[in-house]
Motif scaffolding. Structure first.
Motif, PDB file in Angstrom:
ATOM      1  N   VAL A   4      -8.179  -1.886 -16.232  1.00  0.00           N
ATOM      2  CA  VAL A   4      -8.476  -1.593 -14.836  1.00  0.00           C
ATOM      3  C   VAL A   4      -7.589  -0.444 -14.365  1.00  0.00           C
ATOM      4  CG1 VAL A   4      -9.286  -3.888 -14.195  1.00  0.00           C
ATOM      5  CG2 VAL A   4      -6.851  -3.399 -14.141  1.00  0.00           C
ATOM      6  N   LEU A   5      -8.095   0.342 -13.433  1.00  0.00           N
ATOM      7  CA  LEU A   5      -7.381   1.511 -12.943  1.00  0.00           C
ATOM      8  C   LEU A   5      -6.591   1.201 -11.683  1.00  0.00           C
ATOM      9  CD1 LEU A   5     -10.165   4.233 -13.391  1.00  0.00           C
ATOM     10  CD2 LEU A   5      -8.258   3.737 -14.921  1.00  0.00           C
ATOM     11  N   LEU A   6      -5.422   1.799 -11.575  1.00  0.00           N
ATOM     12  CA  LEU A   6      -4.583   1.646 -10.386  1.00  0.00           C
ATOM     13  C   LEU A   6      -3.860   2.966 -10.137  1.00  0.00           C
ATOM     14  CD1 LEU A   6      -3.336  -0.143  -8.147  1.00  0.00           C
ATOM     15  CD2 LEU A   6      -1.549  -0.768  -9.787  1.00  0.00           C
ATOM     16  N   LYS A   7      -4.086   3.549  -8.972  1.00  0.00           N
ATOM     17  CA  LYS A   7      -3.437   4.810  -8.635  1.00  0.00           C
ATOM     18  C   LYS A   7      -1.949   4.576  -8.390  1.00  0.00           C
ATOM     19  CE  LYS A   7      -3.603   8.728  -5.454  1.00  0.00           C
ATOM     20  NZ  LYS A   7      -4.215   9.296  -4.212  1.00  0.00           N
ATOM     21  N   ALA A   8      -1.117   5.461  -8.953  1.00  0.00           N
ATOM     22  CA  ALA A   8       0.329   5.345  -8.793  1.00  0.00           C
ATOM     23  C   ALA A   8       0.904   6.718  -8.421  1.00  0.00           C
ATOM     24  CB  ALA A   8       0.966   4.854 -10.088  1.00  0.00           C
ATOM     25  N   ASP A   9       1.472   6.799  -7.232  1.00  0.00           N
ATOM     26  CA  ASP A   9       2.079   8.050  -6.773  1.00  0.00           C
ATOM     27  C   ASP A   9       3.548   8.081  -7.180  1.00  0.00           C
ATOM     28  OD1 ASP A   9      -0.281   8.917  -5.489  1.00  0.00           O
ATOM     29  OD2 ASP A   9       0.182   7.651  -3.747  1.00  0.00           O
ATOM     30  N   VAL A  10       3.969   9.201  -7.739  1.00  0.00           N
ATOM     31  CA  VAL A  10       5.359   9.358  -8.166  1.00  0.00           C
ATOM     32  C   VAL A  10       6.265   9.426  -6.943  1.00  0.00           C
ATOM     33  CG1 VAL A  10       6.991  10.818  -9.412  1.00  0.00           C
ATOM     34  CG2 VAL A  10       4.645  10.544 -10.270  1.00  0.00           C
ATOM     35  N   ARG A  11       7.401   8.715  -6.987  1.00  0.00           N
ATOM     36  CA  ARG A  11       8.372   8.699  -5.872  1.00  0.00           C
ATOM     37  C   ARG A  11       9.630   9.477  -6.243  1.00  0.00           C
ATOM     38  NH1 ARG A  11      10.884   4.033  -4.861  1.00  0.00           N
ATOM     39  NH2 ARG A  11      10.322   3.095  -6.866  1.00  0.00           N
ATOM     40  N   ASP A  12      10.212  10.096  -5.216  1.00  0.00           N
ATOM     41  CA  ASP A  12      11.496  10.780  -5.383  1.00  0.00           C
ATOM     42  C   ASP A  12      12.594   9.803  -4.959  1.00  0.00           C
ATOM     43  OD1 ASP A  12      13.635  12.437  -5.594  1.00  0.00           O
ATOM     44  OD2 ASP A  12      13.078  13.779  -3.950  1.00  0.00           O
ATOM     45  N   VAL A  13      13.179   9.111  -5.923  1.00  0.00           N
ATOM     46  CA  VAL A  13      14.172   8.089  -5.623  1.00  0.00           C
ATOM     47  C   VAL A  13      15.426   8.683  -4.989  1.00  0.00           C
ATOM     48  CG1 VAL A  13      15.572   6.233  -6.600  1.00  0.00           C
ATOM     49  CG2 VAL A  13      13.317   6.689  -7.535  1.00  0.00           C
ATOM     50  N   ALA A  14      15.772   9.921  -5.351  1.00  0.00           N
ATOM     51  CA  ALA A  14      16.997  10.543  -4.859  1.00  0.00           C
ATOM     52  C   ALA A  14      17.006  10.677  -3.333  1.00  0.00           C
ATOM     53  CB  ALA A  14      17.174  11.909  -5.501  1.00  0.00           C
ATOM     54  N   SER A  15      15.840  10.937  -2.756  1.00  0.00           N
ATOM     55  CA  SER A  15      15.760  11.111  -1.303  1.00  0.00           C
ATOM     56  C   SER A  15      15.276   9.850  -0.580  1.00  0.00           C
ATOM     57  CB  SER A  15      14.820  12.279  -0.982  1.00  0.00           C
ATOM     58  OG  SER A  15      13.512  12.000  -1.478  1.00  0.00           O
ATOM     59  N   GLN A  16      15.157   8.767  -1.310  1.00  0.00           N
ATOM     60  CA  GLN A  16      14.625   7.534  -0.727  1.00  0.00           C
ATOM     61  C   GLN A  16      15.694   6.765   0.049  1.00  0.00           C
ATOM     62  OE1 GLN A  16      11.774   4.921  -3.004  1.00  0.00           O
ATOM     63  NE2 GLN A  16      13.556   3.565  -2.987  1.00  0.00           N
ATOM     64  N   THR A  17      15.324   6.239   1.211  1.00  0.00           N
ATOM     65  CA  THR A  17      16.214   5.419   2.037  1.00  0.00           C
ATOM     66  C   THR A  17      15.501   4.129   2.395  1.00  0.00           C
ATOM     67  OG1 THR A  17      15.408   6.353   4.131  1.00  0.00           O
ATOM     68  CG2 THR A  17      17.238   7.510   3.034  1.00  0.00           C
ATOM     69  N   LYS A  18      16.219   3.215   3.025  1.00  0.00           N
ATOM     70  CA  LYS A  18      15.601   1.961   3.470  1.00  0.00           C
ATOM     71  C   LYS A  18      14.472   2.239   4.450  1.00  0.00           C
ATOM     72  CE  LYS A  18      19.576  -1.125   2.882  1.00  0.00           C
ATOM     73  NZ  LYS A  18      20.504  -2.078   3.569  1.00  0.00           N
ATOM     74  N   HIS A  19      14.660   3.275   5.247  1.00  0.00           N
ATOM     75  CA  HIS A  19      13.632   3.623   6.243  1.00  0.00           C
ATOM     76  C   HIS A  19      12.353   4.107   5.560  1.00  0.00           C
ATOM     77  CE1 HIS A  19      11.898   4.885  10.024  1.00  0.00           C
ATOM     78  NE2 HIS A  19      11.692   6.103   9.520  1.00  0.00           N
ATOM     79  N   THR A  20      12.498   4.953   4.527  1.00  0.00           N
ATOM     80  CA  THR A  20      11.308   5.457   3.851  1.00  0.00           C
ATOM     81  C   THR A  20      10.585   4.349   3.084  1.00  0.00           C
ATOM     82  OG1 THR A  20      12.689   6.105   1.943  1.00  0.00           O
ATOM     83  CG2 THR A  20      12.237   7.793   3.608  1.00  0.00           C
ATOM     84  N   VAL A  21      11.351   3.402   2.545  1.00  0.00           N
ATOM     85  CA  VAL A  21      10.731   2.263   1.857  1.00  0.00           C
ATOM     86  C   VAL A  21       9.965   1.401   2.855  1.00  0.00           C
ATOM     87  CG1 VAL A  21      11.173   0.137   0.587  1.00  0.00           C
ATOM     88  CG2 VAL A  21      12.433   2.197  -0.001  1.00  0.00           C
ATOM     89  N   LYS A  22      10.536   1.220   4.053  1.00  0.00           N
ATOM     90  CA  LYS A  22       9.878   0.446   5.099  1.00  0.00           C
ATOM     91  C   LYS A  22       8.573   1.118   5.520  1.00  0.00           C
ATOM     92  CE  LYS A  22      10.800  -1.773   9.553  1.00  0.00           C
ATOM     93  NZ  LYS A  22      11.790  -1.949  10.658  1.00  0.00           N
ATOM     94  N   VAL A  50      -4.568  -3.772  -3.727  1.00  0.00           N
ATOM     95  CA  VAL A  50      -5.336  -3.513  -4.947  1.00  0.00           C
ATOM     96  C   VAL A  50      -4.683  -4.219  -6.133  1.00  0.00           C
ATOM     97  CG1 VAL A  50      -6.119  -1.749  -6.564  1.00  0.00           C
ATOM     98  CG2 VAL A  50      -6.196  -1.305  -4.105  1.00  0.00           C
ATOM     99  N   LEU A  51      -3.345  -4.167  -6.188  1.00  0.00           N
ATOM    100  CA  LEU A  51      -2.619  -4.830  -7.278  1.00  0.00           C
ATOM    101  C   LEU A  51      -2.851  -6.336  -7.250  1.00  0.00           C
ATOM    102  CD1 LEU A  51      -0.653  -4.810  -9.637  1.00  0.00           C
ATOM    103  CD2 LEU A  51       1.233  -4.825  -7.995  1.00  0.00           C
ATOM    104  N   LEU A  52      -2.765  -6.942  -6.075  1.00  0.00           N
ATOM    105  CA  LEU A  52      -2.989  -8.383  -5.956  1.00  0.00           C
ATOM    106  C   LEU A  52      -4.410  -8.755  -6.363  1.00  0.00           C
ATOM    107  CD1 LEU A  52      -1.154  -9.326  -2.622  1.00  0.00           C
ATOM    108  CD2 LEU A  52      -0.468  -9.889  -4.953  1.00  0.00           C
ATOM    109  N   GLN A  53      -5.378  -7.928  -6.036  1.00  0.00           N
ATOM    110  CA  GLN A  53      -6.764  -8.193  -6.407  1.00  0.00           C
ATOM    111  C   GLN A  53      -6.942  -8.139  -7.918  1.00  0.00           C
ATOM    112  OE1 GLN A  53      -9.075  -9.259  -4.390  1.00  0.00           O
ATOM    113  NE2 GLN A  53     -10.644  -9.358  -5.989  1.00  0.00           N
ATOM    114  N   ILE A  54      -6.243  -7.213  -8.565  1.00  0.00           N
ATOM    115  CA  ILE A  54      -6.298  -7.109 -10.024  1.00  0.00           C
ATOM    116  C   ILE A  54      -5.744  -8.383 -10.664  1.00  0.00           C
ATOM    117  CG2 ILE A  54      -5.308  -5.927 -12.027  1.00  0.00           C
ATOM    118  CD1 ILE A  54      -5.413  -3.327 -10.397  1.00  0.00           C
ATOM    119  N   VAL A  55      -4.595  -8.834 -10.170  1.00  0.00           N
ATOM    120  CA  VAL A  55      -3.971 -10.047 -10.700  1.00  0.00           C
ATOM    121  C   VAL A  55      -4.881 -11.257 -10.485  1.00  0.00           C
ATOM    122  CG1 VAL A  55      -2.028 -11.630 -10.453  1.00  0.00           C
ATOM    123  CG2 VAL A  55      -1.630  -9.170 -10.419  1.00  0.00           C
TER     124      VAL A  55
END
Length: 221
Positions: A4-22, A50-55
């Protein structure tokens, strides 16, 4: 097992904060990481619904083809972390795999039927194992493995060694590991144990009496 296909966008962890995760989770996405198969770990984000539906439809060991900007990569869901209160997904770990190499995974066991010992003799059935570890090619992973307990009588059990044989699937847990056990009703089991203990005791006492009686006879003589 189908892919099954699942789109995954690459994240820039270096610039990630709690706010961006929220903000990410507010959009229906969750942070995730893809690792394994001799590849460098990669941080991505995926759609949680989509992930939960796959599972739900394909099982926890579904082969997921992650579509990233760098191409498609086959993986399975290794771990899904959930919020302790809402139980909503908050993070996912994906294990990159090769479709031509065997992997070890845990597969849920599905208990089917009602034991004859329970249904007709008042026995007690205890389920000791809920999932089983197997080794196979990713395309051979079953969603579940059915364990039919219908013919189990009192004192019967099912172990890893007696599970149904599946093509291309190897059970990697100890063959003697108990999965299901049917025992006699507690009162009956206790009564049987007490009767056995009482039956064993007179033999020792009787032997002692004979010895004493023999000694008494010898004294009289």
């Amino acid at each position: 097992m189908k892919e099954v296909l699942l789109k995954a966008d690459v994240r820039d962890v270096a610039s990630q904060t709690k706010h961006t995760v929220k903000e990410l989770r507010a959009k229906g996405l969750i942070p995730a990481v893809l690792y394994g198969n001799q590849e460098k770990a990669q941080s991505v984000s995926v759609n949680s619904k989509v992930l939960l539906q796959i599972v739900k439809t394909e099982g926890v060991n579904a082969i997921i083809t992650l579509e990233t900007s760098g191409g498609k990569k086959a993986a399975i869901l290794k771990e899904l972390q959930r919020d302790m209160i809402t139980q909503n997904p908050i993070h996912a770990d994906f294990l990159a795999i090769s479709l031509k190499e065997k992997i070890e995974v845990s597969v849920p066991l599905h208990i089917e039927g009602v034991s004859n010992g329970v249904k007709n003799h008042g026995g007690l059935m205890e389920t000791l194992l809920r999932e089983i570890k197997i080794s196979c090619l990713p395309t051979n992973i079953p969603q579940t493995i059915t364990v039919d307990v219908t013919n189990l009588n009192l004192g019967d059990s099912i172990t890893v060694a007696t599970l149904p044989k599946l093509d291309g699937v190897e059970y990697t847990q100890e063959p003697s590991t108990l999965i299901v056990n049917v025992s006699a009703p507690r009162g009956e089991a206790e009564a049987t144990a007490e009767a056995g203990a009482e039956a064993a005791q007179p033999e020792v006492i009787s032997k002692g009496k004979k010895d004493k009686e023999g000694e008494g006879d010898a004294a009289k003589k």
